[in-house]
Design an enzyme around this catalytic site. Structure first.
Site, short mmCIF file in Angstrom:
data_model
loop_
_atom_site.label_atom_id
_atom_site.label_comp_id
_atom_site.label_asym_id
_atom_site.label_seq_id
_atom_site.Cartn_x
_atom_site.Cartn_y
_atom_site.Cartn_z
CB THR A 14 72.36 -45.85 -36.95
OG1 THR A 14 71.17 -46.12 -36.41
CG2 THR A 14 72.22 -46.13 -38.64
CG ASN A 16 66.78 -47.60 -36.93
OD1 ASN A 16 65.72 -47.46 -37.34
ND2 ASN A 16 65.89 -47.22 -35.46
CD GLU A 43 72.41 -47.30 -28.46
OE1 GLU A 43 71.40 -47.90 -27.15
OE2 GLU A 43 72.77 -46.92 -28.99
CG ASP A 72 71.40 -43.02 -27.29
OD1 ASP A 72 71.60 -43.84 -27.93
OD2 ASP A 72 71.21 -42.48 -26.00
N GLY A 152 59.49 -47.05 -34.61
CA GLY A 152 59.45 -47.25 -32.86
C GLY A 152 57.70 -46.59 -32.21
CG ASP A 154 57.98 -42.73 -35.90
OD1 ASP A 154 58.24 -41.65 -34.79
OD2 ASP A 154 58.48 -42.84 -36.77
CE LYS A 174 60.48 -39.34 -36.49
NZ LYS A 174 60.90 -40.32 -36.71
P1 ITT Z 1 71.12 -47.12 -32.91
O1 ITT Z 1 71.68 -48.72 -33.99
O2 ITT Z 1 71.80 -46.33 -34.08
O3 ITT Z 1 71.20 -47.11 -31.47
P2 ITT Z 1 68.28 -47.78 -32.19
O4 ITT Z 1 67.29 -47.60 -33.40
O5 ITT Z 1 68.54 -48.48 -30.94
O6 ITT Z 1 70.04 -47.33 -33.38
P3 ITT Z 1 68.84 -45.81 -30.48
O7 ITT Z 1 69.12 -46.05 -29.38
O8 ITT Z 1 69.00 -43.81 -30.55
O9 ITT Z 1 67.91 -46.04 -31.75
O10 ITT Z 1 66.84 -45.42 -29.45
C1 ITT Z 1 65.96 -46.40 -29.47
C2 ITT Z 1 64.87 -46.16 -29.54
O11 ITT Z 1 63.53 -44.89 -29.12
C3 ITT Z 1 64.00 -47.11 -30.97
O12 ITT Z 1 64.86 -48.17 -30.88
C4 ITT Z 1 62.88 -46.62 -30.64
O13 ITT Z 1 62.08 -47.29 -30.51
C5 ITT Z 1 62.92 -45.21 -30.45
N1 ITT Z 1 63.20 -44.08 -31.55
C6 ITT Z 1 64.18 -43.51 -31.53
N2 ITT Z 1 63.51 -42.50 -31.76
C7 ITT Z 1 62.63 -42.17 -32.39
C8 ITT Z 1 61.60 -41.92 -33.46
O14 ITT Z 1 61.86 -40.87 -34.48
N3 ITT Z 1 60.41 -42.04 -33.77
C9 ITT Z 1 59.76 -42.87 -32.41
N4 ITT Z 1 60.83 -43.73 -31.84
C10 ITT Z 1 61.46 -42.97 -31.58
#
Ligand code: ITT
Length: 196
Positions: A14, A16, A43, A72, A152, A154, A174
């Site tokens: 990831t 993130n 992706e 995802d 994100g 949250d 959380k």
């Molecule tokens: P990866 O490298 O793991 O893909 P990412 O941040 O792009 O990291 P995702 O594609 O899984 O992660 O998530 C898409 C978006 O959805 C992410 O950028 C956040 O803005 C939002 N998101 C996902 N899970 C969240 C959470 O637990 N709380 C808040 N926002 C979330």
């Protein structure tokens, strides 16, 4: 089925670090060691989180050859017919929380859900195995955040059974509610049940 990798470190691919920290807390409670790797995950554009996670897991595995997880996740807003869903990352980067709140300004229906799909893949499997988690809640009228908590969406998401938004909670709080913690707990249960 016999797995050579039980007890070994698994990797979460990831970009993130917030996602990684949440997952690590869930997995460490189950005594599963996890490391973060920043391989570039592919992706694809798809309406299915499961399809995105599956293809991403295979792609990441091809790059590093290690047993790994990709996850995802997306926010599905009922009044917006499930938007942003699989496009959450792009929508967050472009219009952000303020933009989403603006889209919902006139909406009385605030219902939304976060969904997560965790895909695990290793050389011993023919295809990735997926685990899902979901949390139902609502989109608040304004962002609410406690110091540096959350990421994100949250600050604008509050689970139904809580007075706090995800960004007003510690990671442990959380994880009591979240889509991600639920999916990772399901993964952990499966992983722990493997025969050595
Ligand atoms: P990866 O490298 O793991 O893909 P990412 O941040 O792009 O990291 P995702 O594609 O899984 O992660 O998530 C898409 C978006 O959805 C992410 O950028 C956040 O803005 C939002 N998101 C996902 N899970 C969240 C959470 O637990 N709380 C808040 N926002 C979330």
């Amino acid at each position: 089925m016999s797995f050579q990798l039980k007890g070994k470190v698994i990797f979460f691919a990831t970009s993130n670090v917030n996602k990684f920290n949440e997952a690590r807390k869930v997995l460490s409670r189950c005594k599963i060691a996890v490391g973060m790797i920043r391989v570039k995950t592919l992706e694809i554009q798809s309406e299915s989180l499961e399809e995105i996670a599956n293809i991403s897991a295979i792609h990441a595995f091809k790059q590093c050859g290690l047993p790994l997880i990709v996850e995802d996740a997306g926010l599905f807003v009922e009044a917006l017919k499930g938007f942003p869903g699989p496009y959450s990352s792009y929508v967050y980067k472009t219009i952000g929380n303020e933009g989403l709140l603006k889209l919902m300004e006139k909406s009385i229906n605030r219902k939304a859900r976060f969904r997560s799909v965790v895909a695990f893949f290793s050389g011993e499997l023919n295809a990735p195995i997926c685990f899902k988690g979901e949390v139902v809640g609502e989109i608040t009228r304004e962002p609410r955040r406690e110091s540096h908590h959350g990421f994100g969406f949250d600050p604008i998401f509050k689970p139904v059974k809580s007075q706090k938004t995800f960004a007003e909670m510690s990671i442990n709080e959380k994880n009591k509610y979240s889509h991600r913690a639920r999916a990772f707990r399901r993964f952990a249960k499966w992983y722990k049940s493997l025969k050595v």
